[in-house]
Design a protein around this motif. Structure first.
Motif, mmCIF file in Angstrom:
data_model
loop_
_atom_site.group_PDB
_atom_site.id
_atom_site.type_symbol
_atom_site.label_atom_id
_atom_site.label_comp_id
_atom_site.label_asym_id
_atom_site.label_seq_id
_atom_site.Cartn_x
_atom_site.Cartn_y
_atom_site.Cartn_z
ATOM 1 N N LEU A 199 2.541 -4.937 6.616
ATOM 2 C CA LEU A 199 1.980 -3.540 7.088
ATOM 3 C C LEU A 199 2.348 -2.284 6.079
ATOM 4 C CD1 LEU A 199 2.066 -3.872 10.798
ATOM 5 C CD2 LEU A 199 0.216 -3.975 9.572
ATOM 6 N N ASN A 200 3.493 -2.385 5.806
ATOM 7 C CA ASN A 200 4.063 -1.248 4.840
ATOM 8 C C ASN A 200 3.495 -1.745 3.661
ATOM 9 O OD1 ASN A 200 5.430 0.239 6.394
ATOM 10 N ND2 ASN A 200 7.460 -0.857 6.344
ATOM 11 N N ALA A 201 3.324 -2.880 3.033
ATOM 12 C CA ALA A 201 2.723 -3.092 1.804
ATOM 13 C C ALA A 201 1.294 -2.946 1.661
ATOM 14 C CB ALA A 201 2.864 -4.494 1.369
ATOM 15 N N ARG A 202 0.824 -2.763 2.615
ATOM 16 C CA ARG A 202 -0.863 -2.331 2.755
ATOM 17 C C ARG A 202 -0.981 -0.737 3.211
ATOM 18 N NH1 ARG A 202 -4.744 -6.302 2.417
ATOM 19 N NH2 ARG A 202 -3.752 -8.093 1.018
ATOM 20 N N MET A 203 0.103 -0.111 3.059
ATOM 21 C CA MET A 203 0.220 1.359 3.373
ATOM 22 C C MET A 203 -0.162 1.522 4.866
ATOM 23 S SD MET A 203 1.018 2.530 0.573
ATOM 24 C CE MET A 203 1.365 1.939 -1.162
ATOM 25 N N GLN A 204 0.235 0.824 5.878
ATOM 26 C CA GLN A 204 0.127 0.866 7.114
ATOM 27 C C GLN A 204 1.140 1.610 8.032
ATOM 28 O OE1 GLN A 204 -2.829 0.084 8.633
ATOM 29 N NE2 GLN A 204 -3.922 -0.255 6.697
ATOM 30 N N GLU A 205 1.860 2.651 7.463
ATOM 31 C CA GLU A 205 2.958 3.047 7.881
ATOM 32 C C GLU A 205 2.767 3.872 9.305
ATOM 33 O OE1 GLU A 205 1.972 3.806 4.924
ATOM 34 O OE2 GLU A 205 3.722 3.265 3.559
ATOM 35 N N LYS A 206 1.507 4.315 9.297
ATOM 36 C CA LYS A 206 1.059 5.102 10.774
ATOM 37 C C LYS A 206 1.036 4.124 11.783
ATOM 38 C CE LYS A 206 -0.893 9.241 8.606
ATOM 39 N NZ LYS A 206 -2.291 10.158 8.326
ATOM 40 N N ARG A 207 0.548 2.793 11.481
ATOM 41 C CA ARG A 207 0.113 1.808 12.369
ATOM 42 C C ARG A 207 1.537 1.246 12.965
ATOM 43 N NH1 ARG A 207 -4.032 -1.499 14.156
ATOM 44 N NH2 ARG A 207 -3.307 -2.404 16.136
ATOM 45 N N VAL A 208 2.369 1.221 11.931
ATOM 46 C CA VAL A 208 3.756 0.670 12.521
ATOM 47 C C VAL A 208 4.518 1.623 13.515
ATOM 48 C CG1 VAL A 208 6.098 0.274 11.470
ATOM 49 C CG2 VAL A 208 4.208 -0.710 10.376
ATOM 50 N N LEU A 209 4.469 2.886 13.001
ATOM 51 C CA LEU A 209 4.972 4.136 13.880
ATOM 52 C C LEU A 209 4.211 3.848 15.358
ATOM 53 C CD1 LEU A 209 6.667 6.709 14.202
ATOM 54 C CD2 LEU A 209 4.777 7.846 13.118
ATOM 55 N N LEU A 210 2.959 3.931 15.349
ATOM 56 C CA LEU A 210 2.221 3.677 16.598
ATOM 57 C C LEU A 210 2.836 2.540 17.385
ATOM 58 C CD1 LEU A 210 0.026 4.877 18.353
ATOM 59 C CD2 LEU A 210 -1.576 3.474 17.159
ATOM 60 N N ASN A 211 2.673 1.654 16.781
ATOM 61 C CA ASN A 211 3.330 0.209 17.412
ATOM 62 C C ASN A 211 4.742 0.349 18.174
ATOM 63 O OD1 ASN A 211 0.820 -0.843 16.653
ATOM 64 N ND2 ASN A 211 1.659 -2.205 15.353
ATOM 65 N N GLN A 212 5.521 1.212 17.250
ATOM 66 C CA GLN A 212 6.914 1.414 17.672
ATOM 67 C C GLN A 212 6.992 2.375 18.809
ATOM 68 O OE1 GLN A 212 9.218 2.722 14.309
ATOM 69 N NE2 GLN A 212 10.300 0.887 14.153
ATOM 70 N N ALA A 213 5.909 3.362 18.959
ATOM 71 C CA ALA A 213 6.086 4.471 19.792
ATOM 72 C C ALA A 213 5.414 3.747 21.260
ATOM 73 C CB ALA A 213 5.205 5.489 19.623
ATOM 74 N N LEU A 214 4.292 2.812 21.131
ATOM 75 C CA LEU A 214 4.051 2.421 22.246
ATOM 76 C C LEU A 214 4.995 1.207 22.910
ATOM 77 C CD1 LEU A 214 0.373 1.396 21.137
ATOM 78 C CD2 LEU A 214 1.048 3.116 22.914
ATOM 79 N N SER A 215 5.627 0.408 21.964
ATOM 80 C CA SER A 215 6.509 -0.420 22.635
ATOM 81 C C SER A 215 7.720 0.190 23.288
ATOM 82 C CB SER A 215 6.857 -1.359 21.751
ATOM 83 O OG SER A 215 7.724 -0.777 20.417
#
Length: 405
Positions: A337-353
């Motif tokens: 995800l980070n390689a494809r510039m999806q940092e915001k998605r990673v942060l959202l996933n972390q926040a939800l979990s």
């Protein structure tokens, strides 16, 4: 790697050699020290590194000097808060609280030393100083365990830790003062000098990092708050073993293959990155299974005396190993995800979990004790992995070179 393992061995050794209730208290203090050492730094190094990497050495040095004012302000309002938490939440004496504050400041200074040396190789001695501190802690722990096992106490450990930390901090400050360059004039707008300007510039980095730290530490904080110290000691003995294995994975596996996976996901395809991840996961899983089989075998050969002596529950250890394996798989997905510039998605996933996990942790721990904590942690890890896998599957339809912002 050696100094990281030495530090981990020190923590594991102390938690296992202390009486079970004191082990729970020590484990909670280690968790709080790590949390506040992170908070003191405010993740300011990230913004400075990206602004000044490749800049003149004197400009970089001035920017780091300016950061010290931010840290001093953080100390002014965070140290009293930390002291209150130590006195009321951790339940230690004012004297021990002072020792813990010294250790926490030293840990933050050590983190800064590492981050500075990454950008400026002139400061490699700073890392040497941090490594020497951790190796000395390990040697000291071995000496205490074998030479003075009857005198081993939480107070003695904290006194030794604070003393070594204080000497190391003074050493780092001396090296910095001797080697940093003082520019006559700074290039305008290269470094952010105002304290509040620095706080605002690193606010996003701070909350992103804080969430990542809490995701890994919230179970320990919950246990420290909701269960008796003897039960907390049992939990910390298990979780420190798993943390030791997780740290070894980070150094020996994750960091080693991270550049390759990032390049595969960015320049080739998600499928190519996943194939490389699967090969690495097979090795990690084999090592974990071998380690668990060794623990079970040792328990069997000693007729359960091993687990009874050290308060190890094989079933609890099994749950935590599964959680660690799931988190490792999820961590690898974040690389894609980070390689494809999806940092915001990673942060959202972390926040939800994290949000779901916190509710489950509180409920399960109150009702089922440390087994409830482990189960809630397992559910949170599965949710985080599921969210990451779903995000990665969406990338299969995204062309190479196209990044969603």
């Amino acid at each position: 790697m050696i100094e990281l393992l030495a530090r981990a061995a020190f923590t594991v050794g102390m938690i296992f050699m202390l009486p079970i209730a004191a082990a729970g208290q020590f484990g909670l203090l280690v968790t709080l020290i790590g949390l506040f050492a992170f908070a003191f730094g405010w993740e300011r190094h990230i913004d400075v590194q990206r602004r000044l990497v490749g800049a003149d050495s004197s400009v970089f040095d001035q920017a780091v000097s300016d950061m010290t004012r931010l840290w001093l302000i953080n100390y002014l309002w965070m140290l009293p808060l930390f002291a209150l938490i130590l006195l009321n939440y951790a339940g230690i004496s004012p004297y021990l609280a002072v020792l813990v504050l010294i250790v926490a400041i030293s840990e933050q200074v050590g983190n800064v030393a590492y981050n500075v040396s990454v950008v400026e190789r002139r400061y490699h001695l700073l890392v040497v100083c941090v490594a020497a501190k951790n190796l000395l802690l390990f040697v000291l722990s071995v000496a205490l365990i074998f030479l003075f096992p009857c005198q081993l106490s939480l107070r003695l450990i904290l006194e030794c830790w604070a003393g070594i930390s204080l000497v190391a901090t003074l050493g780092i400050a001396t090296i910095w003062w001797a080697r940093h360059k003082r520019p006559q004039d700074l290039v305008p707008d290269v470094a952010l000098k105002g304290v509040w300007t620095q706080h605002r510039a690193s606010l996003t980095h701070f909350f992103t990092g804080l969430l990542a730290v809490l995701v890994l530490q919230i179970d320990r904080l919950t246990v420290g708050a909701l269960v008796p110290l003897d039960q907390a000691g049992i939990y910390f003995r298990h979780v420190t073993l798993i943390a030791f294995a997780y740290q070894f994975f980070s150094v020996a596996s994750y960091n080693r293959c991270m550049p390759e996976i990032l390049m595969l996901a960015r320049d080739e395809s998600v499928s190519a990155a996943q194939r490389r991840i699967r090969r690495e996961l097979m090795l990690v899983a084999a090592l974990m299974v071998a380690g668990f089989a060794g623990a079970v075998g040792l328990d069997f050969l000693t007729a359960h005396r091993f687990t009874m002596k050290w308060h190890i529950a094989i079933s609890l250890l099994a749950i935590m190993l599964v959680v660690a394996q799931i988190r490792i798989v999820a961590d690898f997905q974040t690389l894609i995800l980070n390689a494809r510039m999806q940092e915001k998605r990673v942060l959202l996933n972390q926040a939800l979990s994290f949000g779901v996990g916190l509710v489950l942790l509180t409920t399960f721990t109150l009702n089922f004790g440390i087994y409830g904590t482990a189960t809630a942690t397992l559910v949170g890890a599965i949710l985080y992995l599921t969210l990451n896998l779903a995000a990665v599957r969406m990338l299969h339809r995204q062309p190479i070179g196209v990044a969603s912002q």
